[in-house]
Design a protein around this motif. Structure first.
Motif, short mmCIF file in Angstrom:
data_model
loop_
_atom_site.label_atom_id
_atom_site.label_comp_id
_atom_site.label_asym_id
_atom_site.label_seq_id
_atom_site.Cartn_x
_atom_site.Cartn_y
_atom_site.Cartn_z
N ARG A 93 0.81 -1.44 -0.01
CA ARG A 93 -0.02 0.03 -0.17
C ARG A 93 0.91 1.29 0.03
O ARG A 93 2.06 1.49 0.46
N SER A 94 0.24 2.29 -0.45
CA SER A 94 0.97 3.62 -0.55
C SER A 94 0.71 4.57 0.56
O SER A 94 0.17 3.93 1.45
N LYS A 95 1.54 5.65 0.71
CA LYS A 95 1.55 6.35 1.97
C LYS A 95 -0.03 6.66 2.11
O LYS A 95 -0.42 6.78 3.22
N THR A 96 -0.71 7.03 1.14
CA THR A 96 -2.06 7.67 1.31
C THR A 96 -3.03 6.55 2.05
O THR A 96 -3.92 6.60 2.99
N GLY A 97 -2.62 5.25 1.39
CA GLY A 97 -3.42 3.85 2.00
C GLY A 97 -3.25 3.89 3.45
O GLY A 97 -4.27 3.52 4.03
N ILE A 98 -2.15 3.94 3.81
CA ILE A 98 -1.56 3.87 5.08
C ILE A 98 -2.17 4.76 6.16
O ILE A 98 -2.93 4.81 6.93
N GLU A 99 -2.16 6.21 5.57
CA GLU A 99 -2.55 7.21 6.18
C GLU A 99 -4.24 7.24 6.51
O GLU A 99 -4.84 7.39 7.55
N ARG A 100 -4.87 6.80 5.42
CA ARG A 100 -6.43 6.67 5.46
C ARG A 100 -6.92 5.38 6.52
O ARG A 100 -7.57 5.54 7.25
N LEU A 101 -6.06 4.29 6.66
CA LEU A 101 -6.10 3.29 7.41
C LEU A 101 -6.15 3.74 8.94
O LEU A 101 -7.14 3.65 9.84
N LEU A 102 -5.24 4.41 9.24
CA LEU A 102 -4.86 4.90 10.79
C LEU A 102 -5.69 6.17 10.97
O LEU A 102 -6.28 6.09 12.33
N LEU A 103 -6.12 7.04 9.93
CA LEU A 103 -7.15 7.97 10.30
C LEU A 103 -8.44 7.40 10.48
O LEU A 103 -9.30 8.22 10.91
N GLY A 104 -8.87 6.21 9.84
CA GLY A 104 -9.97 5.54 10.04
C GLY A 104 -11.08 6.16 8.82
O GLY A 104 -12.27 6.57 9.04
N SER A 105 -10.55 6.21 7.63
CA SER A 105 -11.26 6.80 6.55
C SER A 105 -12.50 5.60 6.29
O SER A 105 -12.22 4.66 6.58
N LEU A 106 -13.58 6.16 5.77
CA LEU A 106 -14.66 5.18 5.31
C LEU A 106 -14.51 4.81 3.98
O LEU A 106 -15.54 4.28 3.34
N ALA A 107 -13.47 5.25 3.25
CA ALA A 107 -13.51 4.92 1.86
C ALA A 107 -13.45 3.42 1.83
O ALA A 107 -12.89 2.65 2.59
N LYS A 108 -13.93 3.00 0.76
CA LYS A 108 -14.39 1.35 0.50
C LYS A 108 -13.15 0.76 0.43
O LYS A 108 -12.92 -0.23 0.97
N GLN A 109 -12.06 1.25 -0.12
CA GLN A 109 -10.96 0.59 -0.33
C GLN A 109 -10.07 0.34 1.15
O GLN A 109 -9.52 -0.65 1.43
N THR A 110 -10.41 1.21 1.92
CA THR A 110 -9.65 1.40 3.12
C THR A 110 -10.28 0.35 4.14
O THR A 110 -9.69 -0.42 4.89
N LEU A 111 -11.86 0.17 3.87
CA LEU A 111 -12.52 -0.74 4.68
C LEU A 111 -12.29 -1.97 4.37
O LEU A 111 -11.79 -3.10 5.30
N GLN A 112 -12.03 -2.39 3.25
CA GLN A 112 -11.59 -3.60 2.58
C GLN A 112 -10.24 -3.95 2.91
O GLN A 112 -10.09 -5.13 3.27
N ASP A 113 -9.32 -3.03 3.10
CA ASP A 113 -7.93 -3.39 3.12
C ASP A 113 -7.90 -3.70 4.54
O ASP A 113 -7.32 -4.64 5.13
N THR A 114 -8.45 -3.18 5.38
CA THR A 114 -8.61 -3.32 6.75
C THR A 114 -8.98 -4.62 7.33
O THR A 114 -8.46 -5.34 8.12
N PHE A 115 -9.73 -5.35 6.39
CA PHE A 115 -10.56 -6.53 6.70
C PHE A 115 -9.62 -7.53 6.24
O PHE A 115 -9.04 -8.74 6.85
N ILE A 116 -9.31 -7.34 4.71
CA ILE A 116 -8.63 -8.47 3.98
C ILE A 116 -7.13 -8.90 4.70
O ILE A 116 -6.81 -9.88 4.94
N PHE A 117 -6.53 -7.54 5.20
CA PHE A 117 -5.20 -7.60 5.79
C PHE A 117 -5.16 -7.93 7.33
O PHE A 117 -4.20 -8.00 7.81
N ARG A 118 -6.45 -7.87 7.75
CA ARG A 118 -6.51 -8.30 9.31
C ARG A 118 -5.97 -7.36 9.98
O ARG A 118 -5.03 -7.20 11.06
N LEU A 119 -6.20 -5.93 9.66
CA LEU A 119 -5.54 -4.87 10.25
C LEU A 119 -6.64 -3.86 11.10
O LEU A 119 -6.36 -2.78 11.53
#
Lengths: 367, 519
Positions: free
Chosen positions: A26-52
């Motif tokens: 994942r890119s810098k943006t992807g990581i930032e979004r995950l930590l900040l708790g973005s509701l973007a579809k991609q972020t939510l799926q990443d969180t789940f699929i990568f068990r994060l």
């Protein structure tokens, strides 16, 4: 936050181990979004699929620019590097991660087994309700009927008002005892720092809560670290109460009575209602005039918060079997690795759906 | 006798200056413009008539916190007669309140001005028996006032439709020019004025010139360390609010907190409450702090930065000594301090580029009637306030009608707009407004630089003269500082050390056991 302050070990640990687990995907943006708790579809799926799920939204309350300065300094001192826009943990970064792990006493992340996706809106609502209930009971149990609520959110005010009805001294006393007792039970699961964070953010008739700046002085930690630790405490409480419903009936009613944990977009809500009415994907495509792939994405969202959802009507059995076989060999890496090894007939959307369901079966999305 | 009513309902034996005159006029069904300084009991002058008159009193007030505070204050004095409705009132709550209003369960209804623009709400209002309309912070209606709000101007269209109730406009600070403008804008034929002096006898004024920033901070530190609180320090930016609070903390000032609109909302509520409860003695704040904070025993206000005008200065200083006890106002000035204010003035009005973008958009919509969102303008400078200013002046010149919606705006074009003419027109208007602001700032500077009695100079600004000089007047006439000194025997609550113990802390919040058996 200024650059003079070194980055606290806990924060280093969280960022570096997240990037470690994402393994250059994942890119810098992807990581930032995950930590900040973005509701973007991609972020939510990443969180789940990568068990994060343990990392999701931990930086909620911090400025994005602060997170950016952290990443920038990791890039500068060689813990991270960027390759094809993806963030990668270097050998030096891995070593730093191992070193820092030893430095942190009572690392709250070590025992963070949160498997729920806790979105910030839900988290805020729960926190606001609890805070206002504590304050109201604190004043009312002293027969002080007039106080200025520290929470001005309508949802919390309405909820507390209802909770106190029908209003009489007996009810107040009963609720005060119950909440006192349950918080006391909860304390057994928390360390001293977590207990302090919890209680010092409550206001009562004898004293007002402490501001973040005041807690910084009092607990001797930077505000950023406090905010992160507070998010971890909230995650923890939500999980404990969810798992031990019978031990925490009052807290359970605050958290789960009328709000499901987790986020569904309004569009997903509409799809779900149609599914509940027995509609097939083709029918929904027709009714809602949206693409089938979008509906698969909605199903992914639904399973993430409702793991018992039955997939059979939507994906043929043989497809499921084929993916499961491969999953047993590969575990979850990236979905692209799967696609090339599967039969042509299995679409990417279906693959994602099956993987999500497998993870749900393993307990992800549940407390 | 009005005094008897006053005592029965509010527990006071006598009126304060101006209150009785206003009340008598209201009871005699006359419209009133009342100027009562902050802390002089403005709200009582309509609350008592509200109780005495049949029907409901509608109070229009700009800030939600102000409304909540008023309803709360009334409740604390045992008067459960008021409620409030604003844009964040939940719909179930809203319905409940309307029912009770129709049943006559409330005597006073507080609303925000934008509520008046909502048709279905206005219909409800018309169904109620409204006998008195109060316009609080009435200077907001004047374009020359220091806090102009375009939505306040809609009030005058609304009043006649409410069965011509009595109208009371109240403000704490208004120059004769603003007073005249308020009357003109309200468009009321017969309005009587009750002017009380802007003078606050129990405040002593001082201005100290600092040679440089470190001198200024030093003076601040020494002053704060010697004075008895509670106190408020006003600064002009969020950043300096944090910086100064941090500086004072480092210098050994305990119990000091920063307050500004950039803090998380729960922190703002916490700090405000700590100040009210006496757990924090000193707040370093931007002007976001103050309105709606009704703390009676504030002992001093210090301006670390120059205020934008004398009205704001008076309003902020007016938070001192609402209990009638002696208070102190210090202004610290360093040459060049006004530069930041000048920059803020520039940002307060739309630039030519922004005017261009908005007009260009309006013209190219090529529609007579449409709704649109702020984002559609794709201009990074734009915000609601700037956009509404543009709309307001276009409407005033007959080009369009506009309405703010839940999301976005509804526009009806009345006259064809020409881009060049439009820009010229608006530019001229905003340039005039900026000039006016700069003139106000200059007057503030003059006040600072005048070598004569501060109190007289302040009063002169409002076209008043001094009737009686108090003992503690100003740095020119002399101040006895010993009365402001910190008394060592007074210990603030917060100076008690926090000791951590889970069980104790929990019991402090949620007491169980014998303690609550009082009932």
């Amino acid at each position: 936050m200024n650059s003079i302050n070194p980055i606290p070990p806990l924060i280093q640990y969280i960022i570096l181990s997240l990037i470690h687990q994402l393994n250059g995907l994942r890119s810098k943006t992807g990581i930032e979004r995950l930590l900040l708790g973005s509701l973007a579809k991609q972020t939510l799926q990443d969180t789940f699929i990568f068990r994060l799920t343990a990392f999701y939204g931990l930086f909620d309350g911090l400025e994005k620019s602060v997170l950016e300065t952290y990443l920038q300094s990791f890039l500068m001192n060689g813990y991270l590097l960027v390759e094809q826009e993806k963030l990668i943990l270097t050998a030096a970064g891995k070593k730093q991660l191992d070193d820092i792990k030893k430095q942190i006493e009572n690392n709250p992340m070590q025992e963070n087994r949160n498997k729920l996706i806790i979105d910030k809106k839900t988290k805020m609502r729960l926190k606001d309700r609890l805070t206002l209930l504590v304050q109201s009971l604190s004043y009312l149990s002293q027969n002080q009927k007039n106080f200025v609520p520290v929470i001005d959110q309508i949802d919390a005010q309405e909820w507390v008002r209802k909770k106190l009805l029908p209003y009489d001294n007996f009810k107040i006393e009963k609720l005060t005892h119950a909440l006192h007792y349950e918080l006391d039970q909860l304390a057994a699961f928390l360390d001293e720092m977590e207990k302090q964070l919890l209680l010092y953010r409550f206001s009562g008739s004898e004293r007002t809560a402490l501001s973040w700046n005041q807690l910084t002085v009092y607990l001797g930690l930077l505000k950023e670290e406090l905010l992160i630790r507070y998010n971890i405490v909230l995650h923890k409480i939500i999980n404990i109460v969810c798992k031990n419903k019978n031990q925490f009936p009052l807290l359970h009613s605050i958290f789960y009575e009328d709000i499901p944990i987790g986020y569904l977009s309004p569009s997903t809500h509409r799809t779900w209602n149609l599914i509940k009415n027995g509609k097939t994907i083709e029918e929904i495509v027709h009714i809602r005039k949206i693409k089938a792939n979008t509906i698969y994405d909605h199903l992914v969202e639904i399973i993430m918060i409702s793991p018992n959802f039955d997939l059979t009507p939507f994906v043929e059995k043989w497809k499921q079997k084929e993916v499961i076989t491969l999953y047993d060999q590969l575990g979850v890496v990236s979905l692209a690795d799967y696609k090339s090894r599967l039969s042509q007939g299995i679409s990417y959307a279906e693959l994602k759906l099956i993987i999500i369901k497998l993870l749900a079966n393993e307990g992800w999305g549940q407390c | 006798m009005l005094e008897e009513k006053l005592y029965t309902h509010f527990g006071y034996r006598e009126f304060r200056q101006g209150q009785k005159e206003i009340i008598e006029k209201i009871i005699a069904k006359k419209n009133v413009l009342g100027i009562l300084p902050t802390g002089a009991g403005k709200s009582l002058s309509y609350q008592l008539p509200a109780i005495l008159l049949p029907g409901i009193t509608l109070v229009i007030t700009p800030l939600i916190s102000l409304m909540e505070d008023q309803v709360y204050q009334l409740r604390q004095s045992g008067l459960r007669i008021a409620t409030l409705i604003n844009s964040s009132t939940a719909s179930s709550d809203y319905k409940h309140k309307l029912i009770r209003l129709r049943q006559g369960k409330y005597k006073i209804l507080y609303i925000s001005p934008e509520k008046l623009q909502q048709e279905f709400f206005f219909k409800e209002l018309k169904g109620l028996n409204i006998s008195l309309v109060v316009i609080d912070e009435a200077h907001c209606i004047s374009q020359w006032g220091h806090d102009f709000r375009p939505d306040y101007l809609k009030i005058r269209e609304v009043i006649p439709k409410l069965n011509n109730p009595i109208v009371v406009a109240l403000t704490a600070t208004a120059t004769p020019m603003v007073q005249a403008d308020i009357i003109k804008q309200l468009n009321l034929s017969n309005i009587e004025m009750v002017l009380t002096s802007h003078d606050r006898e129990n405040i002593a004024y001082q201005v100290i010139h600092a040679a440089n920033l470190s001198d200024k901070k030093n003076t601040l530190k020494n002053t704060v360390l010697s004075l008895a609180g509670p106190g408020i320090i006003y600064v002009n930016s969020r950043k300096s609010s944090e910086e100064i609070a941090g500086f004072l903390r480092d210098q050994g000032v305990t119990s000091v907190e920063a307050y500004h609109a950039g803090l998380p909302y729960d922190d703002r509520a916490i700090i405000q409450q700590q100040f009210m409860q006496g757990e924090v003695a000193l707040i370093v704040a931007t002007k976001a702090f103050g309105m709606g904070i009704n703390k009676k025993n504030v002992r001093y206000v210090i301006h670390f930065d120059i205020p934008a005008n004398i009205e704001s200065y008076m309003q902020e200083v007016g938070r001192v000594g609402r209990d009638g006890q002696q208070g102190y106002a210090l202004l610290l000035y360093q040459e060049g301090d006004e530069a930041l204010v000048l920059r803020l003035i520039e940002q307060e009005y739309p630039t030519e580029a922004l005017i261009h973008d908005v007009l260009y958009y309006l013209i190219n919509r090529k529609q007579k009637y449409f709704t649109f969102l702020l984002e559609e303008l794709k201009n990074s400078e734009i915000n609601d306030q700037l956009l509404e200013l543009i709309f307001f002046y276009l409407a005033q010149n007959g080009y369009l009608k506009w309405k703010k919606l839940q999301q976005g705006y509804e526009i009806t074009i009345l006259l064809e707009l020409n881009l060049a003419n439009g820009i010229a027109l608006l530019n001229q208007i905003f340039e005039r407004r900026r000039e006016h602001r700069k003139k106000e700032l200059k007057e503030m500077l003059q006040f600072i630089q005048n070598n004569s009695c501060r109190r007289e100079n302040l009063l002169k600004y409002f076209s008043e003269s001094l009737s009686k000089r108090p003992n503690q007047c100003c740095d020119y006439c002399g101040i006895d500082f010993s009365i402001f000194q910190k008394r060592l025997d007074v210990v603030t609550k917060s100076s008690a050390k926090l000791g951590w113990n889970w069980k104790e802390e929990l019991t402090k919040l949620l007491p169980i056991g014998e303690k609550n058996d009082e009932r």
